[in-house]
Design an enzyme around this catalytic site. Structure first.
Site, PDB file in Angstrom:
ATOM      1  N   ASP A  45       0.815  -1.217   0.000  1.00 51.45           N
ATOM      2  CA  ASP A  45       0.000   0.000   0.000  1.00 51.45           C
ATOM      3  C   ASP A  45       0.848   1.267   0.000  1.00 51.45           C
ATOM      4  O   ASP A  45       0.370   2.342   0.357  1.00 51.45           O
ATOM      5  CB  ASP A  45      -0.953   0.011   1.194  1.00 51.45           C
ATOM      6  CG  ASP A  45      -0.225  -0.163   2.519  1.00 51.45           C
ATOM      7  OD1 ASP A  45       1.027  -0.241   2.517  1.00 51.45           O
ATOM      8  OD2 ASP A  45      -0.901  -0.229   3.561  1.00 51.45           O
ATOM      9  N   ASP A  60       3.467   6.609   1.842  1.00 55.31           N
ATOM     10  CA  ASP A  60       2.620   5.617   2.486  1.00 55.31           C
ATOM     11  C   ASP A  60       1.167   6.030   2.252  1.00 55.31           C
ATOM     12  O   ASP A  60       0.708   7.050   2.767  1.00 55.31           O
ATOM     13  CB  ASP A  60       2.940   5.574   3.983  1.00 55.31           C
ATOM     14  CG  ASP A  60       1.971   4.702   4.763  1.00 55.31           C
ATOM     15  OD1 ASP A  60       1.358   3.808   4.149  1.00 55.31           O
ATOM     16  OD2 ASP A  60       1.812   4.923   5.976  1.00 55.31           O
ATOM     17  N   LYS A  87       7.960   6.098  17.156  1.00 54.85           N
ATOM     18  CA  LYS A  87       7.196   7.336  17.312  1.00 54.85           C
ATOM     19  C   LYS A  87       7.812   8.235  18.399  1.00 54.85           C
ATOM     20  O   LYS A  87       7.226   8.437  19.460  1.00 54.85           O
ATOM     21  CB  LYS A  87       5.732   7.032  17.603  1.00 54.85           C
ATOM     22  CG  LYS A  87       5.064   6.325  16.431  1.00 54.85           C
ATOM     23  CD  LYS A  87       3.581   6.184  16.577  1.00 54.85           C
ATOM     24  CE  LYS A  87       2.986   5.521  15.338  1.00 54.85           C
ATOM     25  NZ  LYS A  87       1.555   5.284  15.424  1.00 54.85           N
TER      26      LYS A  87
END
Length: 329
Positions: free
Chosen positions: A117, A227, A168
């Protein structure tokens, strides 16, 4: 599991493509369409990944499917312009590691594993050469991003050996802008670290173990990466591709009224209708069978196949889908 009967399936480089996700952040677009099959300039998103793999010499691709797998196989069949395709349907969600293990059952040499994807345009031959030179068990393709707080960072030493991960991070923790681009070169022995049938993440459960033993490497290559996980990034994919060819492209089978204003880049597909007094563009793709009614103004938008933009509507930064309408992006 459906397997291609092509003799090419046992020759050359092979790849495992992960296409099993639910596409939750793209709903309602993915309510009935798997994310890899969402249209992008008239082609399924997944077809761009096939282009890149063929260019890298991949002769066989195994698709690890989960959500609405029949739609993918019904469209592509067992051959993508010379690249043999096989389909493995997960009995339940297995995570990235479990899905790779499930689909790579017959891999007996170096292979690629990647998310289906994302859009990538890099020279994969450089990644493969780097992997072999380092005698790595696994090599991660890296990409640079302007906002690393949204991603997991990968720390590497001067030789490209992975020495740590940071998920993150907060702004004060950021010491690199390199992130995992979701494409890996793997040796078959990596599969031994993934018990069959077990749900696990290759990024969290396997890569740290390989990094600890010094057999995990990573390489930053120049090129394009996106992305496609949200409506915003899905629209960005359209705009990025349109902007490379800043022209007006109208399929001979489209119906564009004489009083319509088109501002490049604009691509209008077969069977689309652009009504009188409309203003379309810049950065607009109008899919096959779609309609932009009289007086509508549309810019920086993707009007998906068979979608309708009503008369007089003003749309900017939007995706328009049939039976759904306009979604802000």
């Amino acid at each position: 599991m459906h397997q291609s009967s092509s003799s090419r399936s046992d020759n050359g480089l092979a790849a495992v493509i992960l296409v099993g996700g639910f596409g939750t952040r793209l709903r309602p677009l993915t309510n009935r369409t798997p994310k890899p099959m969402l249209p992008l300039l008239g082609r399924p998103l997944l077809s761009y990944t096939f282009d890149q793999l063929r260019a890298a010499g991949v002769g066989r691709a195994v698709l690890a499917c989960g959500y609405i797998p029949d739609a993918i196989e019904a469209h592509f069949g067992d051959d993508a312009d010379g690249m043999a395709l096989e389909y493995c349907v997960e009995p339940e969600p297995l995570g990235t590691g479990g899905a790779i293990r499930f689909a790579a059952e017959r891999m007996d040499r170096t292979f690629l594993a990647l998310n289906g994807d994302s859009l990538r345009e890099v020279d994969l031959s450089l990644l493969l050469a780097f992997h072999r030179e380092r005698r790595a068990k696994a090599t991660i393709l890296l990409t640079r991003v302007s906002d690393p707080t949204r991603y997991g960072l990968v720390r590497v030493d001067g030789e490209g050996k992975v020495c740590g991960f940071l998920e993150k991070p907060s702004p004060e923790e950021i010491d690199t802008d390199l992130i995992n681009a979701g494409l890996y070169v793997l040796e078959p022995e990596v599969l031994e670290l993934m018990p069959p049938g077990k749900a696990l993440s290759i990024e969290r459960d396997v890569f740290p173990r390989l990094a600890e033993e010094g057999s995990l490497f990573a390489l930053d290559l120049p090129g394009y990466w996106l992305d496609v996980g949200t409506c915003e990034s899905y629209l960005q994919a359209h705009i990025d591709l349109l902007s490379r060819d800043a022209t007006i492209v109208i399929h001979p089978g489209a119906n564009v009224q004489a009083s319509a204003e088109l501002h490049p880049p604009v691509h209008i597909e077969r069977g689309a209708y652009i009504g009188p007094g409309t203003r379309v563009g810049p950065c607009v793709h109008v899919g096959s069978g779609a309609s932009v009614a009289a007086g509508a103004h549309v810019s920086h938008a993707a009007v998906l196949p068979r979608a309708v933009v009503d008369s007089g509507v003003r749309l900017v930064n939007a995706i328009v889908a049939p039976e759904i309408g306009a979604l802000s992006a």
